[in-house]
Design an enzyme around this catalytic site. Structure first.
Site, PDB file in Angstrom:
ATOM      1  N   GLY A  11       0.669  -1.165   0.085  1.00 45.78           N
ATOM      2  CA  GLY A  11      -0.222   0.062  -0.002  1.00 45.78           C
ATOM      3  C   GLY A  11       0.804   1.349  -0.068  1.00 45.78           C
ATOM      4  N   ASN A  13       1.690   3.111  -2.380  1.00 47.89           N
ATOM      5  CA  ASN A  13       0.964   3.960  -3.497  1.00 47.89           C
ATOM      6  C   ASN A  13      -0.226   4.571  -2.909  1.00 47.89           C
ATOM      7  OD1 ASN A  13       2.600   4.288  -6.112  1.00 47.89           O
ATOM      8  ND2 ASN A  13       2.726   1.873  -5.448  1.00 47.89           N
ATOM      9  N   LYS A  65      -8.366 -13.736  -9.440  1.00 46.25           N
ATOM     10  CA  LYS A  65      -9.285 -13.106 -10.386  1.00 46.25           C
ATOM     11  C   LYS A  65     -10.851 -12.492  -9.400  1.00 46.25           C
ATOM     12  CE  LYS A  65     -11.978 -17.064 -12.018  1.00 46.25           C
ATOM     13  NZ  LYS A  65     -12.445 -17.740 -13.340  1.00 46.25           N
ATOM     14  N   MET A  92      -4.037  -7.117  -7.317  1.00 50.34           N
ATOM     15  CA  MET A  92      -3.456  -8.252  -7.931  1.00 50.34           C
ATOM     16  C   MET A  92      -4.383  -8.986  -8.542  1.00 50.34           C
ATOM     17  SD  MET A  92      -0.696  -6.792  -7.884  1.00 50.34           S
ATOM     18  CE  MET A  92       0.625  -7.834  -8.694  1.00 50.34           C
ATOM     19  N   ILE A  95      -9.764  -8.199 -13.260  1.00 54.93           N
ATOM     20  CA  ILE A  95     -11.094  -7.502 -13.261  1.00 54.93           C
ATOM     21  C   ILE A  95     -11.897  -8.134 -14.421  1.00 54.93           C
ATOM     22  CG2 ILE A  95     -12.616  -5.405 -13.549  1.00 54.93           C
ATOM     23  CD1 ILE A  95     -10.760  -5.490 -10.892  1.00 54.93           C
ATOM     24  N   ASN A 109      -5.468   2.102 -13.286  1.00 54.83           N
ATOM     25  CA  ASN A 109      -4.745   0.924 -12.725  1.00 54.83           C
ATOM     26  C   ASN A 109      -3.243   1.803 -12.780  1.00 54.83           C
ATOM     27  OD1 ASN A 109      -3.776  -1.510 -11.601  1.00 54.83           O
ATOM     28  ND2 ASN A 109      -2.909  -2.006 -13.910  1.00 54.83           N
ATOM     29  N   HIS A 111       0.586   0.301 -13.464  1.00 55.20           N
ATOM     30  CA  HIS A 111       1.429  -0.652 -13.597  1.00 55.20           C
ATOM     31  C   HIS A 111       2.841  -0.220 -13.728  1.00 55.20           C
ATOM     32  CE1 HIS A 111       2.184  -4.727 -15.340  1.00 55.20           C
ATOM     33  NE2 HIS A 111       2.946  -3.986 -16.196  1.00 55.20           N
TER      34      HIS A 111
HETATM   35  C1  GAR Z   1       3.212  -1.201  -7.540  1.00 52.50           C
HETATM   36  O1  GAR Z   1       4.663  -1.292  -7.911  1.00 52.50           O
HETATM   37  C2  GAR Z   1       2.445  -1.297  -8.751  1.00 52.50           C
HETATM   38  O2  GAR Z   1       2.893  -0.780 -10.013  1.00 52.50           O
HETATM   39  C3  GAR Z   1       2.090  -2.846  -8.801  1.00 52.50           C
HETATM   40  O3  GAR Z   1       2.204  -3.273  -7.525  1.00 52.50           O
HETATM   41  C4  GAR Z   1       2.701  -2.394  -6.604  1.00 52.50           C
HETATM   42  C5  GAR Z   1       2.012  -2.112  -5.620  1.00 52.50           C
HETATM   43  O4  GAR Z   1       2.760  -1.668  -4.455  1.00 52.50           O
HETATM   44  N1  GAR Z   1       1.058  -3.186  -9.567  1.00 52.50           N
HETATM   45  C6  GAR Z   1       1.072  -4.351 -10.252  1.00 52.50           C
HETATM   46  O5  GAR Z   1       1.931  -4.960 -10.725  1.00 52.50           O
HETATM   47  C7  GAR Z   1      -0.229  -4.366 -10.977  1.00 52.50           C
HETATM   48  N2  GAR Z   1      -0.092  -5.320 -12.346  1.00 52.50           N
HETATM   49  P1  GAR Z   1       2.070  -0.795  -3.081  1.00 52.50           P
HETATM   50  O6  GAR Z   1       1.066  -1.961  -2.549  1.00 52.50           O
HETATM   51  O7  GAR Z   1       3.291  -0.636  -2.111  1.00 52.50           O
HETATM   52  O8  GAR Z   1       1.616   0.316  -3.653  1.00 52.50           O
END
Ligand code: GAR
Length: 196
Positions: A11, A13, A65, A92, A95, A109, A111
């Site tokens: 989390g 982000n 999923k 993860m 959808i 989203n 990525h």
């Molecule tokens: C982030 O790096 C995001 O880009 C990636 O998961 C991480 C979550 O980090 N998302 C994916 O790979 C989606 N395919 P966080 O939980 O510290 O925000």
């Protein structure tokens, strides 16, 4: 602009978004709640620390999923909140069409690669192992193609010769923590348009 954040893990982000809101840097956006499919995910603690409702919703029996009965529960809970934007920040799960249709043109989203390069899992590692010299992160609209919706914005990260995977990951997260709140702010003030 009412926002919810969906995530499965650390989390960081989500925390960047919540910090931006606290610091008055999220424009007209307000985070209403955080949802996770993982009861022990750090993202739920971040929500609580920032005074936001933190909801765990099971997605069992599926592992990768959102589908079936669980998907209906997610749709109903989120629809009841009447939000404008759903932010997938490390969510993860794939959808499926019913969820997409319920929140048509409302889901973005994050990525960890410059799409369309390196979609799917482990975007940072994929780019590192390929040996690219420039990678970065992408925020895109979510459609039925995994990591395939229209790109909203991207940020570049240079891979230096002495970067190991951990150093690259750290630079990537820094870039993500700037990009994602910035996109949300610009959506909220009309600098970026929602799809028609
Ligand atoms: C982030 O790096 C995001 O880009 C990636 O998961 C991480 C979550 O980090 N998302 C994916 O790979 C989606 N395919 P966080 O939980 O510290 O925000």
């Amino acid at each position: 602009m009412k926002v919810i954040i969906l995530g499965s893990g650390t989390g960081s982000n989500a925390e960047a978004i919540l910090r931006a809101e606290r610091d008055g840097e999220l424009g007209q956006a307000a985070v209403r709640a955080v949802f996770s499919d993982n009861e022990s995910a750090g993202i739920l603690s971040h929500a609580t620390n920032y005074g936001k409702p933190a909801h765990f919703l099971s997605a069992a029996p599926y592992r990768t999923k959102l589908d079936g009965e669980a998907e209906n529960v997610w749709i109903n809970e989120i629809q009841a909140m009447e939000v404008d934007l759903l932010v997938l920040a490390g969510f993860m799960r794939v959808i499926k069409p019913p969820f997409l249709q319920a929140f048509d043109k409302q889901i973005i989203n994050l990525h960890p690669s410059l799409l369309p390069s390196f979609p799917g899992l482990n975007g940072i590692r994929q780019a590192f192992e390929y040996g690219v010299k420039i990678t970065g992160c992408t925020v895109h609209w979510v459609n039925e193609v995994v990591d395939g919706g229209a790109v909203i914005d991207q940020a570049l990260v240079r891979v230096e010769d002495d970067d190991d995977l951990q150093a690259l990951a750290s630079k990537m997260h820094h870039a993500e923590h700037l990009l994602l709140p910035s996109v949300i702010r610009r959506l909220s003030v009309g600098d970026i348009q929602f799809p028609q």
